[in-house]
Design an enzyme around this catalytic site. Structure first.
Site, PDB file in Angstrom:
ATOM      1  N   GLY A 143     -12.485  15.859 -11.122  1.00  0.00           N
ATOM      2  CA  GLY A 143     -12.360  16.058 -12.565  1.00  0.00           C
ATOM      3  C   GLY A 143     -13.514  15.418 -13.314  1.00  0.00           C
TER       4      GLY A 143
ATOM      5  N   ASP B  67     -13.488  13.051 -15.699  1.00  0.00           N
ATOM      6  CA  ASP B  67     -13.420  11.609 -15.975  1.00  0.00           C
ATOM      7  C   ASP B  67     -13.992  10.776 -14.829  1.00  0.00           C
ATOM      8  OD1 ASP B  67     -12.191  12.061 -18.462  1.00  0.00           O
ATOM      9  OD2 ASP B  67     -10.224  12.202 -17.516  1.00  0.00           O
ATOM     10  N   SER B  68     -13.584  11.084 -13.597  1.00  0.00           N
ATOM     11  CA  SER B  68     -14.109  10.317 -12.458  1.00  0.00           C
ATOM     12  C   SER B  68     -15.585  10.639 -12.219  1.00  0.00           C
ATOM     13  CB  SER B  68     -13.283  10.574 -11.195  1.00  0.00           C
ATOM     14  OG  SER B  68     -13.250  11.947 -10.862  1.00  0.00           O
TER      15      SER B  68
ATOM     16  N   MET C 164      -9.435  11.506  -2.157  1.00  0.00           N
ATOM     17  CA  MET C 164      -8.156  11.316  -1.467  1.00  0.00           C
ATOM     18  C   MET C 164      -7.393  12.629  -1.404  1.00  0.00           C
ATOM     19  SD  MET C 164      -6.880   7.893  -3.448  1.00  0.00           S
ATOM     20  CE  MET C 164      -7.910   8.088  -4.902  1.00  0.00           C
TER      21      MET C 164
ATOM     22  N   CYS D  13       2.556   6.581  -7.846  1.00  0.00           N
ATOM     23  CA  CYS D  13       1.326   7.043  -7.200  1.00  0.00           C
ATOM     24  C   CYS D  13       0.184   6.061  -7.461  1.00  0.00           C
ATOM     25  CB  CYS D  13       0.974   8.429  -7.720  1.00  0.00           C
ATOM     26  SG  CYS D  13      -0.482   9.127  -6.967  1.00  0.00           S
TER      27      CYS D  13
ATOM     28  N   GLY E 286     -11.227   7.043 -12.879  1.00  0.00           N
ATOM     29  CA  GLY E 286     -11.475   7.669 -14.177  1.00  0.00           C
ATOM     30  C   GLY E 286     -10.321   7.518 -15.135  1.00  0.00           C
TER      31      GLY E 286
ATOM     32  N   CYS F  44       1.726  14.285 -10.094  1.00  0.00           N
ATOM     33  CA  CYS F  44       0.570  13.601  -9.508  1.00  0.00           C
ATOM     34  C   CYS F  44       0.212  14.184  -8.139  1.00  0.00           C
ATOM     35  CB  CYS F  44       0.923  12.117  -9.371  1.00  0.00           C
ATOM     36  SG  CYS F  44      -0.368  11.104  -8.690  1.00  0.00           S
TER      37      CYS F  44
END
Length: 361
Positions: free
Chosen positions: A12, A14-15, A34, A99, A123, A195
């Site tokens: 994504g 943000d990360s 992951m 999570c 993120g 999640c």
């Protein structure tokens, strides 16, 4: 040489920007993707494969290595089994909280340490301060996107090994950074749904794992109004999907879920968005996971959220009684939901949180 940071790369925006910001700050940066869910592999469209491809493309653009790891077993054992057991009890769990606690800031952190990391980064929209081996959690600059609600159960020791690079930026700023850098994720929409599982049709998904038990829908006066598909599909305050509109001798006001009786498998509903049964004066929660040293200062007046993006609500936390706390609010709260989490705040600091066990009307 600056510290080594391994960034949890989700595929994504943000990360992606988090990794770039750290690189700009001179850290040794590596990415880690992951995989936490196997079921998608049997479908025609696999979101995990697309996310991995995007994460790899970003790491290639930033010229950093990308590791991959499969935590599917850990996710199933530590998160998903709990998720299913809560739904079987007729409650509404929040798997994202578990999570974060069990996977992103436990399994991922431990794996990153074996790769020689000094810190991990994600993120998430959050901030932290580190004092020795303890980390303290604070709200992000972008209050609309602040994710401390979902991070309240992370261990303070894990927070001391974590960097939140985007906590001082707003979402539009993050997207603009990604666009200027030409990152492939710059226009990718935010992930929603459970999640790591994504945007599945929830009813269909839950039916794969839990046998639904249909039962009666009743008014608060005890009149049978229809049939529900299974208590697990309904949450307090829900309006849509009840299938009981246009009943004889009732007003045009919509019906809302106000209670679930697990023993009799009955769903209780009431008419009107302001019906008293939708409101609670307080709640009983389980043991509080503290992120700040307040447990010896009870009773405590502070603020709380009982759901993500709710405005902070003034409350008082009682001292523990049989491992539970009474939390009373200054103003009645709408649709508090057992199984969800109450998270406590003092100004910008997240103090911790607990599972909501019962509501107090």
């Amino acid at each position: 040489m600056k510290a080594k940071v391994i960034v949890g790369m989700s595929g994504g925006v943000d990360s992606s920007v988090a990794a770039w910001l750290l690189k700009e700050q001179g850290y040794q940066v590596e990415g880690l993707f992951m995989k936490n869910w196997e079921q998608d592999d049997h479908n025609d469209y696999c979101p995990a494969a697309k996310d991995l491809a995007d994460a790899q493309a970003v790491c290639n653009q930033l010229r950093i290595p990308l590791h991959t790891v499969n935590f599917s077993k850990e996710y199933w054992d530590r998160v998903f089994a709990y998720f299913l057991s809560e739904y079987e009890k007729g409650r509404t769990p929040n798997p994202d909280v578990l999570c974060n606690k069990e996977i992103k800031f436990n399994a991922f952190l431990n794996y990153a340490l074996t790769l020689g990391a000094d810190y991990i980064a994600t993120g998430h929209y959050a901030k932290n301060t580190i004092e020795g081996s303890i980390g303290y959690l604070f709200k992000a600059k972008d209050r609309e996107k602040d994710q401390t609600y979902f991070l309240h159960a992370v261990e303070p020791e894990a927070l001391s090994k974590t960097i939140f690079p985007i906590g001082d930026f707003t979402k539009p700023q993050i997207r603009e950074f990604a666009k200027q850098l030409g990152l492939v994720t710059h226009a990718k929409k935010d992930s929603t749904g459970i999640c790591f599982i994504g945007e599945k049709r929830f009813k269909t998904f839950l039916n794969e794992f839990i046998l639904a038990k249909p039962g009666d829908i009743k008014s608060t006066g005890g009149k049978t109004l229809g049939q529900h598909d299974g208590l697990m599909f309904y949450t307090l305050g829900q309006r849509q999907g009840l299938g009981i509109g246009g009943l004889q001798n009732s007003t045009d006001e919509p019906w809302y879920v106000v209670d679930k009786d697990i023993a009799s498998n009955t769903l209780y509903v009431a008419q009107g968005s302001q019906h008293p049964m939708l409101y609670s004066q307080g709640l009983i929660c389980g043991p509080i996971h503290w992120l700040a040293d307040y447990e010896n200062h009870l009773p405590l007046t502070c603020f709380a959220k009982t759901r993500y993006r709710q405005t902070d609500q003034a409350c008082m936390i009682s001292p523990p009684d049989n491992n539970q706390h009474y939390v009373m609010f200054s103003n009645p709260q709408r649709a508090i939901t057992p199984g969800q989490f109450i998270v406590f705040y003092e100004k910008n600091q997240c103090l911790g949180g607990a599972t909501i066990e019962q509501i107090i009307r």
